[in-house]
Design a protein around this motif. Structure first.
Motif, PDB file in Angstrom:
ATOM      1  N   HIS A  47       0.823  -1.215   0.000  1.00 32.26           N
ATOM      2  CA  HIS A  47       0.000   0.000   0.000  1.00 32.26           C
ATOM      3  C   HIS A  47       0.858   1.266   0.000  1.00 32.26           C
ATOM      4  CE1 HIS A  47      -4.177  -1.360   0.326  1.00 32.26           C
ATOM      5  NE2 HIS A  47      -3.723  -2.392   1.031  1.00 32.26           N
ATOM      6  N   ARG A  48       2.118   1.151   0.404  1.00 32.54           N
ATOM      7  CA  ARG A  48       2.993   2.320   0.494  1.00 32.54           C
ATOM      8  C   ARG A  48       3.793   2.573  -0.785  1.00 32.54           C
ATOM      9  NH1 ARG A  48       4.120   4.414   5.506  1.00 32.54           N
ATOM     10  NH2 ARG A  48       3.053   3.430   7.254  1.00 32.54           N
ATOM     11  N   LEU A  49       3.730   1.679  -1.720  1.00 33.38           N
ATOM     12  CA  LEU A  49       4.629   1.740  -2.882  1.00 33.38           C
ATOM     13  C   LEU A  49       4.230   2.764  -3.941  1.00 33.38           C
ATOM     14  CD1 LEU A  49       5.395  -2.058  -3.426  1.00 33.38           C
ATOM     15  CD2 LEU A  49       6.813  -0.329  -2.281  1.00 33.38           C
ATOM     16  N   GLY A  50       3.019   3.266  -3.892  1.00 33.66           N
ATOM     17  CA  GLY A  50       2.592   4.228  -4.911  1.00 33.66           C
ATOM     18  C   GLY A  50       2.683   3.638  -6.304  1.00 33.66           C
ATOM     19  N   LEU A  51       3.228   4.419  -7.246  1.00 28.91           N
ATOM     20  CA  LEU A  51       3.325   3.956  -8.635  1.00 28.91           C
ATOM     21  C   LEU A  51       4.457   2.954  -8.842  1.00 28.91           C
ATOM     22  CD1 LEU A  51       2.587   7.256 -10.616  1.00 28.91           C
ATOM     23  CD2 LEU A  51       1.110   5.253 -10.372  1.00 28.91           C
ATOM     24  N   LEU A  52       5.286   2.750  -7.839  1.00 33.45           N
ATOM     25  CA  LEU A  52       6.311   1.710  -7.960  1.00 33.45           C
ATOM     26  C   LEU A  52       5.668   0.335  -8.108  1.00 33.45           C
ATOM     27  CD1 LEU A  52       8.925   2.778  -5.228  1.00 33.45           C
ATOM     28  CD2 LEU A  52       8.896   3.352  -7.666  1.00 33.45           C
ATOM     29  N   VAL A  53       4.422   0.212  -7.620  1.00 38.93           N
ATOM     30  CA  VAL A  53       3.735  -1.078  -7.696  1.00 38.93           C
ATOM     31  C   VAL A  53       3.521  -1.509  -9.144  1.00 38.93           C
ATOM     32  CG1 VAL A  53       1.337  -0.280  -7.755  1.00 38.93           C
ATOM     33  CG2 VAL A  53       1.904  -2.392  -6.547  1.00 38.93           C
ATOM     34  N   CYS A  54       3.523  -0.544 -10.062  1.00 38.61           N
ATOM     35  CA  CYS A  54       3.310  -0.843 -11.482  1.00 38.61           C
ATOM     36  C   CYS A  54       4.469  -1.635 -12.074  1.00 38.61           C
ATOM     37  CB  CYS A  54       3.113   0.446 -12.280  1.00 38.61           C
ATOM     38  SG  CYS A  54       1.854   1.550 -11.602  1.00 38.61           S
ATOM     39  N   PHE A  55       5.587  -1.704 -11.340  1.00 43.85           N
ATOM     40  CA  PHE A  55       6.776  -2.394 -11.842  1.00 43.85           C
ATOM     41  C   PHE A  55       7.189  -3.518 -10.896  1.00 43.85           C
ATOM     42  CE2 PHE A  55       6.742   2.060 -13.087  1.00 43.85           C
ATOM     43  CZ  PHE A  55       6.817   1.964 -14.461  1.00 43.85           C
ATOM     44  N   TYR A  56       6.262  -3.958 -10.078  1.00 45.93           N
ATOM     45  CA  TYR A  56       6.511  -5.044  -9.112  1.00 45.93           C
ATOM     46  C   TYR A  56       6.923  -6.302  -9.879  1.00 45.93           C
ATOM     47  CZ  TYR A  56       5.649  -7.747  -4.797  1.00 45.93           C
ATOM     48  OH  TYR A  56       5.766  -8.520  -3.679  1.00 45.93           O
TER      49      TYR A  56
END
Length: 1113
Positions: free
Chosen positions: A298-307
């Motif tokens: 939940h804390r990753l913001g748009l970084l989650v788009c590159f998980y």
């Protein structure tokens, strides 16, 4: 209240701010520094006289007006003035800019809003630029840094972003206090999207330079990028290099992620690249945070788009990731990778479970489900997941059709409750189903929050709703509930039968011009008309005729003109022409200069050189293309503009002055007349020009090559900044950047999706995708496809319009699953040739079987591919639903034979005869109505036809079809001699069906109210029967619509009349207006709208009054 005293006092205060800023006059009311006495004006004159400065009110006004105009029209002089002030005077100027209070200056019966004047100053480009530059030069030496940063913030936020050029950071101090530095960083972060890539990089270097200076580590292995520094950088963190990210300590990155605001910050890094995102994710993983912990995700913001940690991922975690990935649509680019990650997570999330079981927990990844997957869902599953499905954005229309049918199969009856649950899926409800709803339920829908989704319905669906609402005969109660853009479906006939209609219900609604004209004709004028305008909202100005404008008294016209000016985009060129002539008659010396462009071209010759700058400023604030439609007249206007500019733009202040006129400057000026100093600001303005000519584009291209060199030497920042200008370069020139910066090139392609780029640009995009894609030959190729590298779903997604570069054999060889996932994207490509469309149709037959087996969602998904269906294939389609026909009628390239097949297919499959057609059927049939014969048209019920005439009036049918529609219109509105301006507006192209006798009988006053499309449709042999007087009354817009064929049929006298109409001649004095009419210019440059002569300098100059001190004595 008289305007001259106001003018005098304002000029006087500006004067005093320069001359006596340090002088203090004792106030009789000690302790009240803001009090103003009734004899203030006498005290000021007495003070001036005591200094042997003798002024009368008129002479002081003239002196100050000249001073104001010089500073406004030549902002460089304002900059020089501010440079020449001493420290105390400069301090006064800056403190005034900082003042937050809504200052009211009260002088006798005059109240001056200094707060508003300050606000206007910060929105005036030339003044804004001067204040910005002087703040950089002097402020930090005179005021404390916090105050200067606040001033910079105010000035920058009032600009378009062009002030932040790459050289600006060089002028910023390197020794700012910590709090001032943080505040200024916030300003730059807030303006990030308005800042060029080169400027972003320069500002990043300035920020990091200061941050690194404050970091005292002696060991190079210790990173200066602390948690706090990341927070200070904000969106600028995407400019960190991979090397710097890798060096961030686990403690600092962990501390940053633990910040409450970290997620908000990471939600805004829209331009982060996969490489940088991966680096940040790795650093976060190296800290104490568990990357599979839901709280961490939940804390990753748009970084989650590159998980990328998908090995042995739990289904629950996959579902959480999918939910967080909703925000990934905000990323600038890399969407193909996002779609692949969603697909992978979707597989994990549904592992060991069925789609029916997991549907509600898959977030917007459900958009990736194919037709067959959606069709496999049970109605119960869709019903259970409706709270998720109804909020997902990105559905294709074909998917919405399937899901809506599934949901309604569970609900059985279409009621207010189940419709209110559908959200974005509402668009999948059939038109006939809407019409079959209970009226009370529909009424509740329109009153509920679900009415927001009603605007997404097709015109046929809206007409189905509207038909039901007014079916009971109570038109008014049904109409008042129609909101926003939906109201455009309400017809003139619906309102003509409602005497005393309350116009206040029209506020905040999009209404047909014909209805506005009818409303104003009914309300009377002039006073009732103005009351109606105010109560119903100024959108009503669209319905004002020249008669309404002429009927206004001079005082009323001048008092209300600013309303017209503020709503200029709503007015037709003819209405603007009427306003210009009215202003000319009542107060020509104070006429806003942009209105001169609406008058005959010879008026421009009278603008003296001394009035050039106000002329350019006024004209540059408006869209020239909407003011002047005739190319010859536009050339006259531009010659005057060039004369005023002396064929050159010397600096950025001149760019501010010309405004939108920049888009119309000839290629010669763009190439060699814009100085190097002005070029960066000019380029910023040229980006927004909608239609540069080939010559202008060539000039821009040459300047860009001179500035940046050959494309092979460009940087990533250059690529980003050039953006829409990339289409100006040749395929060879773009080849190098297609290899070097493929993603940026593809992002540019997406940004200009609303246009049709040149083939060279499309091929460069195609090359960039082809070279950067991983592809393997199919393990089971179709016959004839051995060795063919067919497109993948990822390729098709990235290419967008550049899919037109595939060879037909490539398209035919694509795999079935690729076609199924990509058909909607392929159907939206406008550059496909007919052979390509035929190939895609053949592919559809391979995948879906013969057209007779296709369902509504199949047909809807085809888009332009459907144009390749021949008449026999069209006859095989199931066209029993009008909504299926709507998807076909949205295409405008049908042959007459194809259109006839669609029309006949609907009539046969639906079981309707022509006389049974409802109004929503007529709307849904769209262009295929033109395939009807005269006999069929005569069978259409008048009761259904009369409520959709405006829609039918947008069709470009053959003249014999329009003539038959015109005969039906007579059954509604009577003989053409009884038609009003509102009726002509409503009928659109139907009015082109008038006979020559009927046309000749029309009053000349009605000629401007034909729609331009109707003028174009008039047969040449009919158009030539218009009298010279009727042609002269066409107005500029309709005159510009006259076709070359029509023009060739005209006599010399008629051509002269057409020339007058194009020129904007005053028809009310036709044919007696002398060609030598000239404006009489007052000593000042004019007045603002609604002001008497002599105050125009104040109107434009008032922003300069920000430098008035609050207390001067």
């Amino acid at each position: 209240m008289s305007q001259e005293p106001r003018t005098y006092f304002l000029f006087l205060f500006f004067f005093l701010s320069h001359g006596v800023a340090s002088h203090s006059v004792p106030d009789s009311r000690q302790g009240n520094s803001h009090g103003w006495t009734a004899d203030l004006c006498h005290r000021i004159l007495a003070y001036l006289n005591s200094r042997n400065v003798t002024f009368t009110i008129p002479s002081l006004q003239a002196a100050m007006e000249n001073h104001l105009e010089q500073r406004l029209y030549q902002p460089q002089k304002l900059l020089e003035d501010l440079r020449d002030t001493d420290a105390q005077q400069f301090h006064t100027v800056m403190k005034c800019l900082l003042e937050d209070k809504k200052d009211l200056l009260e002088l006798e019966d005059i109240v001056i809003d200094l707060g508003e004047i300050r606000k206007q100053a910060l929105q005036s480009p030339g003044v804004n630029r001067s204040l910005f530059l002087i703040t950089l030069e002097r402020c930090f030496q005179v005021l404390n840094s916090l105050e200067c940063v606040e001033i910079l913030g105010r000035v920058l936020r009032g600009s378009s972003g062009s002030l932040l050029q790459p050289n600006i950071p060089e002028k910023l101090p390197q020794d700012l206090r910590e709090d001032a530095f943080k505040n200024l960083s916030v300003v730059f972060k807030d303006l990030y999207d308005q800042t060029s890539a080169h400027s972003q990089r320069a500002l990043y270097s300035w920020m990091t330079g200061i941050l690194q200076m404050s970091f005292n580590a002696t060991d190079d292995s210790v990173s200066w990028v602390s948690a706090e520094n990341l927070w200070i950088l904000g969106r600028y963190m995407v400019h960190l290099s991979l090397e710097e990210i890798v060096k961030i300590s686990p403690v600092e990155i962990g501390l940053f992620i633990s910040y409450d605001n970290a997620t908000k910050q990471l939600d805004t890094v829209y331009d982060i690249t996969p490489e940088l995102a991966q680096a940040f994710l790795e650093r976060i993983s190296s800290s104490s945070f568990d990357m599979r912990n839901i709280s961490t995700i939940h804390r990753l913001g748009l970084l989650v788009c590159f998980y990328n940690d998908l090995d042995l991922l739990d289904a629950t975690v996959a579902q959480v990731l999918l939910h967080q990935m909703i925000k990934c649509s905000h990323l600038r680019g890399f969407q193909a990778g996002v779609q692949k990650l969603k697909a992978d997570l979707l597989d994990i999330a549904t592992e060991n479970q069925t789609l029916n079981e997991t549907l509600g927990s898959l977030s917007d990844a459900v958009v990736g489900l194919t037709h067959s997957q959606l069709e496999s869902l049970s109605p119960e599953a869709v019903h259970g997941a409706i709270s998720t499905l109804n909020q997902v954005s990105g559905w294709a229309k074909s998917q919405v059709i399937i899901l809506s049918a599934k949901y309604l199969a569970h609900e059985k009856v279409l009621s207010f409750y189940n419709v209110s649950q559908m959200g974005v899926l509402l668009a999948g409800v059939g038109t006939q189903a809407f019409y079959g709803m209970d009226r009370r339920d529909l009424l509740q829908v329109l009153r509920s929050t679900n009415s927001l989704h009603v605007s997404d319905l097709s015109p046929a669906q809206k007409q189905g709703v509207l038909s039901k609402m007014i079916e009971a005969g109570d038109t008014t109660s049904g109409i008042v509930e129609i909101q926003g853009a939906f109201f455009k479906e309400v017809s003139l006939f619906d309102l003509r039968g409602e005497p005393g209609f309350n116009t206040t219900v029209l506020k905040e609604k999009e209404v047909l011009t014909s209805i506005w004209m009818h409303v104003l004709a009914e309300c009377g004028f002039p006073t009732p008309m103005m009351n109606t305008l105010i109560s119903a909202g100024w959108q009503l100005v669209k319905g004002m005729t020249c008669s309404h404008i002429d009927a206004m008294s001079a005082d009323s016209f001048l008092a209300h003109f600013h309303y017209f000016e503020n709503n200029l985009s709503l007015l037709s060129p003819y209405q603007v022409n009427c306003l210009a002539w009215k202003y000319w008659e009542v107060s020509r010396s104070s006429m806003p200069p942009f209105l001169l462009a609406a008058l005959p071209a010879h008026h421009l010759a009278s603008v003296p050189a001394s009035q050039c700058v106000p002329f350019l400023i006024s004209l540059g604030k408006n869209q020239l293309d909407s003011l002047v439609l005739d190319s010859h007249k536009k050339n006259s206007v531009l010659r005057k503009v060039q004369q005023c500019l002396n064929n050159s733009i010397a600096d950025e202040f001149a760019v501010d002055i010309v405004g939108k006129l920049l888009c119309h400057l000839p290629a010669a000026i763009i190439h060699s007349g814009i100085s190097a100093r002005a070029w960066a600001t000019a380029l910023h303005g040229l980006r927004d020009c909608p239609g540069l000519s080939p010559e202008q584009k060539a000039a821009v291209r040459l300047r860009l090559l001179e500035q940046y060199g050959l494309p092979r030497n460009w940087t990533a920042e250059t690529m980003k900044d050039l953006g829409p200008f990339l289409v100006l370069f040749s395929g060879d020139e773009l080849s190098s950047v297609a290899t070097k910066f493929p993603e940026i090139l593809q992002q540019t392609s997406f940004k200009i999706a609303g246009t049709l780029p040149p083939p060279e640009f499309l091929w460069a995009v195609f090359e960039s995708v082809w070279n950067s894609s991983e592809r393997n030959p199919s393990s089971h190729p179709s016959p004839g496809c051995h060795g063919v590298m067919a497109p993948s779903s990822s390729d098709i997604f990235k290419l967008a319009e550049a899919n037109a570069c595939w060879a037909p054999e490539d398209l035919l060889c694509m795999e079935e699953h690729t076609f199924i996932r990509s058909v909607e994207l392929l159907g939206a490509v406008r550059a496909f040739s007919l052979p390509q469309l035929v190939t895609l149709k053949e592919k559809a037959v391979q995948v879906w079987d013969m057209p007779s087996y296709w369902k509504e969602h199949h047909i809807t998904s085809l888009g332009r591919i459907a144009l390749a269906l021949n008449e026999s294939e069209l006859e095989q389609l199931d066209l029993s639903s009008i909504d299926t026909v709507v998807s076909l009628s949205q295409q405008t390239e049908w042959t007459p034979g194809q259109a006839k097949s669609i029309l006949q297919g609907f009539l046969e499959d639906s079981g309707y005869s022509v006389q049974d057609l409802k109004s929503f059927h007529l709307v849904g049939l769209g262009t295929t109505l033109c395939a009807m014969n005269i006999t069929e048209i005569s069978l259409i019920k008048i009761s259904e036809f009369r409520v959709v005439m405006a829609r039918i009036g947008t069709l470009l049918c053959s003249i014999h079809i329009l003539a038959e529609f015109k005969r039906k219109a007579e059954a509604v509105f009577g003989h053409p001699t009884k038609w009003s301006s509102s009726v002509l507006q409503e009928l659109g192209t139907i009015a082109a069906g008038l006979t020559k006798e009927e046309l000749q009988m029309l009053d000349k006053d009605l000629m401007p109210y034909f729609q331009p499309s109707a003028i174009k449709c008039l047969p040449d042999e009919i158009f030539k029967e218009l009298s010279a007087e009727q042609i002269a009354w066409l107005g500029p817009e309709n005159a510009a619509a006259v076709t070359p064929g029509q023009r060739r049929q005209l006599s010399l006298v008629q051509l002269q009349s057409l020339r007058r109409a194009l020129d904007g001649a005053n028809t009310r004095s036709w044919p007696d207006t002398p060609a030598s009419a000239r404006p009489t210019w007052a000593p000042s440059s004019g007045s603002p709208p609604g002001e008497p002569p002599g105050t125009w300098g104040l109107w434009l100059g008032s922003p300069l009054l920000v430098i008035v001190p609050e207390t001067m004595w």
